[in-house]
Design an enzyme around this catalytic site. Structure first.
Site: not given
Ligand SMILES: Cc1ncc(COP(=O)(O)O)c(C=O)c1O
Length: 181
Positions: A30
């Site tokens: 992230k």
């Molecule tokens: C690009 C992207 N994909 C998927 C997710 C989902 O991830 P999570 O379930 O850990 O929030 C996020 C969350 O910030 C994201 O930024």
């Protein structure tokens, strides 16, 4: 937090922006810089009247939303793109797969998904910390099935809400209190 996007069901557009690849800027992190790619996709989608974008990867396979993972349900099978398709391996994605298997008896397959599989799916939905579990009812102006949130998605949405609100003792380990017990 309040609702990430104030919608109960999402109309999405496949983005003209391509998801960053793992050997460019690892999408599994992230990292702030990676969100410029997400922002371009979101901006394009919302400016054109859609609720959210879906990004394909450089090989043309379905990848994810700008801030959420994506699932498809078709003929009794649940599927989601694998880590090797340049996705962020979300923690919600993991929980959705676990809940589907343990609570609904549906095993999720991680497989590459072609764009037109989105058009033919019985259900499409997003998962993410901010988005939670959210139905996608239209892709590129094409209705997903009857254009209404799907049964499996709604079941998972409820299971996820119960889990995150501490209403299911079986999954208390998934929660991290941010207050003193
Ligand atoms: C690009 C992207 N994909 C998927 C997710 C989902 O991830 P999570 O379930 O850990 O929030 C996020 C969350 O910030 C994201 O930024």
């Amino acid at each position: 937090m309040g609702k990430y996007i104030d919608k109960e069901a999402f109309k999405v557009k496949v983005s003209s922006w391509v998801r960053i690849a793992d050997n460019m800027l690892p999408p599994r992190t992230k990292a702030t810089a990676g969100y410029l790619n997400s922002a371009l996709a979101s901006f394009e989608a919302t400016k054109n009247g859609y609720d959210e974008a879906v990004l394909l990867n450089r090989n043309g396979f379905v990848c994810e939303g700008p801030g959420e993972n994506i699932f498809l349900y078709k003929k009794g099978k649940l599927m989601t793109p694998p880590a090797s398709d340049d996705i962020l391996e979300g923690i919600t994605r993991d929980l959705v797969m676990k809940l589907a298997e343990e609570e609904l008896g549906i095993q999720c397959v991680e497989k590459s998904i072609a764009r037109t599989e989105l058009y033919n799916a019985d259900e499409v939905f997003f998962s993410g910390t901010a988005m939670e579990v959210a139905p996608v009812v239209e892709v590129d102006d094409i209705k997903v099935a009857d254009g209404k949130p799907g049964k499996v998605c709604l079941e998972l949405k409820k299971l996820f809400a119960d889990l995150t609100h501490g209403r299911n003792p079986k999954y208390m380990d998934a929660l991290r209190p941010v207050y003193e017990k």
